[in-house]
Scaffold this motif. Structure first.
Motif, PDB file in Angstrom:
ATOM      1  N   LEU A   1       1.357  -1.292   0.225  1.00  0.00           N
ATOM      2  CA  LEU A   1       0.080   0.110  -0.173  1.00  0.00           C
ATOM      3  C   LEU A   1       0.790   1.938   0.251  1.00  0.00           C
ATOM      4  CD1 LEU A   1      -2.598  -1.273   2.670  1.00  0.00           C
ATOM      5  CD2 LEU A   1      -2.681  -1.040   0.372  1.00  0.00           C
ATOM      6  N   GLN A   2       0.722   1.835  -0.885  1.00  0.00           N
ATOM      7  CA  GLN A   2       1.165   3.123  -0.729  1.00  0.00           C
ATOM      8  C   GLN A   2       0.277   4.631  -0.456  1.00  0.00           C
ATOM      9  OE1 GLN A   2       1.662   5.541  -4.442  1.00  0.00           O
ATOM     10  NE2 GLN A   2       3.750   6.606  -4.179  1.00  0.00           N
ATOM     11  N   SER A   3       1.244   5.621  -0.046  1.00  0.00           N
ATOM     12  CA  SER A   3       0.843   6.236   0.506  1.00  0.00           C
ATOM     13  C   SER A   3       1.672   7.855  -0.435  1.00  0.00           C
ATOM     14  CB  SER A   3       0.653   6.919   1.904  1.00  0.00           C
ATOM     15  OG  SER A   3       0.132   7.930   2.064  1.00  0.00           O
ATOM     16  N   GLU A   4       1.449   8.803  -0.905  1.00  0.00           N
ATOM     17  CA  GLU A   4       1.903   9.169  -1.616  1.00  0.00           C
ATOM     18  C   GLU A   4       2.741  10.543  -1.022  1.00  0.00           C
ATOM     19  OE1 GLU A   4      -1.698  13.061  -2.940  1.00  0.00           O
ATOM     20  OE2 GLU A   4      -2.465  10.871  -2.603  1.00  0.00           O
ATOM     21  N   ASN A   5       2.952  10.337   0.269  1.00  0.00           N
ATOM     22  CA  ASN A   5       3.521  11.458   1.120  1.00  0.00           C
ATOM     23  C   ASN A   5       5.010  10.958   1.310  1.00  0.00           C
ATOM     24  OD1 ASN A   5       1.827   9.703   2.727  1.00  0.00           O
ATOM     25  ND2 ASN A   5       3.087  11.105   4.349  1.00  0.00           N
TER      26      ASN A   5
END
Length: 218
Positions: free
Chosen positions: A44-48
């Motif tokens: 899961l990727q978070s853009e920050n």
């Protein structure tokens, strides 16, 4: 009965495929981190700048410096990587995200999405939404089927400023799961206890119903 935010997130998580890189947007999408199905591994990727986001923390796990793009505290899974937002957006723009899950104000039967601005209201900015809808291979929208006044959010044509054009693949609302193809919303599943007629009444765009529509399974 309409689905809760958590139930929408649970149904979204059922769409995850083993080995996928997935970006979860702010709001309902972030809840999906808690419901990744057993037996599969996803990143899961978070853009920050976090790749390998885990479920929301318990009281004992809270780390004020470990946050997602919505500034909520999260956990990191085994093998997670932390990097700059510049590298994060290079990953997004380079087409390395398999699935993006976003919220929206409106979607239409042509696959357009309006998710960042309501004219006349305070706008913080688009964030990474435009990059995400342009760079991801598969885009799923989570939203309520209608607004608080009962007006449909699934339209023949979006009325708000667009985030992306002809990019949405699937929508999971509190009433149904639909797929956009051939310039129409195709009804795939309905929430438990919700009738096809109710979904028709609350869908302003072209709705296609092929045969019996099964209820969602959780």
């Amino acid at each position: 009965m309409a689905l809760s935010r958590e139930q929408i997130a649970m149904r979204v998580a059922q769409e995850f495929k083993d080995g996928s890189y997935i970006n979860l947007g702010i709001g309902i999408p972030t809840l999906a981190a808690n419901y990744v199905p057993d037996g599969i591994t996803v990143m899961l990727q978070s853009e920050n700048g976090l790749l390998g986001m885990g479920p929301y923390p318990t009281e004992e796990q809270i780390d004020a410096d470990m946050i997602n793009a919505g500034k909520e505290t999260v956990t990191a899974s085994t093998g997670a990587s932390i990097f700059s937002s510049a590298e994060s957006f290079a990953m997004i723009r380079g087409g390395h995200v398999d699935i993006t899950v976003l919220g929206a104000f409106e979607v239409d039967q042509n696959g357009n999405i309006a998710s960042w601005m309501i004219p006349g209201k305070l706008v913080k900015g688009m964030g990474g939404a435009m990059d995400l809808v342009a760079g991801a291979k598969n885009i799923i929208v989570t939203m309520t089927h209608a607004d608080k006044h009962g007006n449909s959010k699934l339209l023949d044509q979006c009325t708000l400023p667009l985030t992306g054009v002809n990019c949405i693949n699937r929508i999971i609302t509190d009433l149904a799961m639909l797929e956009i193809r051939d310039n129409a919303f195709h009804l795939l599943e309905r929430a438990p206890g919700v009738t096809v007629e109710e979904i028709k009444q609350k869908t302003a765009g072209k709705l296609v119903v092929d045969g019996d529509v099964p209820e969602m399974q959780f």
